[in-house]
Write a protein that holds these residues in place. Structure first.
Motif, mmCIF file in Angstrom:
data_model
loop_
_atom_site.group_PDB
_atom_site.id
_atom_site.type_symbol
_atom_site.label_atom_id
_atom_site.label_comp_id
_atom_site.label_asym_id
_atom_site.label_seq_id
_atom_site.Cartn_x
_atom_site.Cartn_y
_atom_site.Cartn_z
ATOM 1 N N ARG A 12 0.699 -1.204 -0.067
ATOM 2 C CA ARG A 12 0.177 -0.145 0.054
ATOM 3 C C ARG A 12 0.977 1.246 -0.024
ATOM 4 O O ARG A 12 0.448 2.096 -0.580
ATOM 5 C CB ARG A 12 -0.921 -0.034 1.142
ATOM 6 N N ILE A 165 -8.914 9.055 -7.033
ATOM 7 C CA ILE A 165 -9.870 8.078 -6.803
ATOM 8 C C ILE A 165 -9.290 7.038 -6.053
ATOM 9 O O ILE A 165 -9.630 6.105 -5.320
ATOM 10 C CB ILE A 165 -10.846 7.713 -7.785
ATOM 11 N N ALA A 166 -8.107 6.646 -6.778
ATOM 12 C CA ALA A 166 -7.352 5.331 -6.317
ATOM 13 C C ALA A 166 -6.910 5.429 -5.008
ATOM 14 O O ALA A 166 -6.876 4.601 -4.238
ATOM 15 C CB ALA A 166 -6.301 5.028 -7.339
ATOM 16 N N LYS A 169 -9.528 4.962 -2.471
ATOM 17 C CA LYS A 169 -9.670 3.545 -2.075
ATOM 18 C C LYS A 169 -8.751 2.651 -1.548
ATOM 19 O O LYS A 169 -9.105 2.108 -0.611
ATOM 20 C CB LYS A 169 -10.222 2.825 -3.705
ATOM 21 N N ALA A 172 -8.957 3.622 2.224
ATOM 22 C CA ALA A 172 -9.820 2.976 2.821
ATOM 23 C C ALA A 172 -9.654 1.361 2.910
ATOM 24 O O ALA A 172 -10.783 0.732 3.399
ATOM 25 C CB ALA A 172 -11.300 3.325 1.855
ATOM 26 N N HIS A 174 -8.854 -0.910 0.505
ATOM 27 C CA HIS A 174 -9.178 -1.764 -0.775
ATOM 28 C C HIS A 174 -7.420 -2.458 -1.058
ATOM 29 O O HIS A 174 -6.547 -1.664 -0.874
ATOM 30 C CB HIS A 174 -9.601 -1.041 -1.839
ATOM 31 N N VAL A 179 -7.681 -2.159 -7.002
ATOM 32 C CA VAL A 179 -8.025 -0.642 -7.324
ATOM 33 C C VAL A 179 -7.455 -0.193 -8.726
ATOM 34 O O VAL A 179 -7.944 0.520 -9.647
ATOM 35 C CB VAL A 179 -7.171 0.135 -6.053
ATOM 36 N N SER A 182 -9.347 -1.897 -11.347
ATOM 37 C CA SER A 182 -10.516 -1.223 -11.652
ATOM 38 C C SER A 182 -10.581 0.057 -12.483
ATOM 39 O O SER A 182 -11.271 0.207 -13.079
ATOM 40 C CB SER A 182 -11.372 -0.812 -10.423
#
Length: 186
Positions: A12, A165-166, A169, A172, A174, A179, A182
């Motif tokens: 991450r 957006i990425a 996510k 959060a 994900h 991610v 998507s």
């Protein structure tokens, strides 16, 4: 904390650091490079099979390190590291990348990419990129006086919006790989 959890935390952090690099404001150097890159010839690069890369101890996402090591340790001194660009099909962004070139002029990618199954890809060798290793062991990529880190964006505003957006996510909780899939539609 288990090893899998530690690995996910590192992953991450890695993804967020890369996203930060794509969210910079556009520069004159980026726009200049975009026009030039689009006029350079494209070559086909084969990926070395994952089992061979594992035996070679090549590292994921460290293409410049892998290629510099390979060039420096080639007993015949014939294979050369080549810096250039991969086109991200989903975004149209040009991603800075390094591969190796054989004495016969064939190109090979020696960097493991676990979430990619394609055996080959298009690559744009860029003879105008000057790559050097810094004192902290990172690489500096300069093209016509402009420093490049991750890549060049044909549509910086869209890339910056996608990065927001990425980032949200991933923060959060994900899975970072999911991610990015998507966002790219894969």
């Amino acid at each position: 904390m288990g090893e899998a959890k530690k690995r996910l935390i590192r992953q991450r952090a890695d993804f967020l650091r890369v996203l930060d690099q794509w969210s910079a404001e556009p520069s004159a150097g980026e726009m200049e490079a975009l026009a030039a890159i689009q006029s350079l010839p494209v070559v086909r690069v084969d990926r070395v099979p994952a089992d061979q890369l594992a035996k070679m101890r090549m590292k994921e996402r460290l293409c410049h390190d892998n290629c510099a090591w390979y060039e420096a340790n080639d007993p015949a001194g014939e294979w050369k590291a080549v810096t250039g660009w991969i086109v991200d099909v989903a975004t149209g962004n040009f991603v800075l990348h390094a591969v190796i070139r054989s004495p016969a002029g064939e190109y090979a990618c020696i960097t493991p990419v676990p979430h990619v199954s394609a055996r080959s890809f298009d690559f744009i060798p860029d003879p105008y990129i000057f790559t050097t290793r810094r004192a902290d062991n990172s690489f500096l990529h300069v093209r016509n006086g402009h420093v490049f880190g991750t890549g060049v964006r044909p549509n910086p505003a869209k890339t910056i919006a996608d990065v927001k957006i990425a980032r949200a996510k991933i923060e959060a909780g994900h899975d970072p790989v999911e991610v990015l899939r998507s966002l790219s539609g894969t």
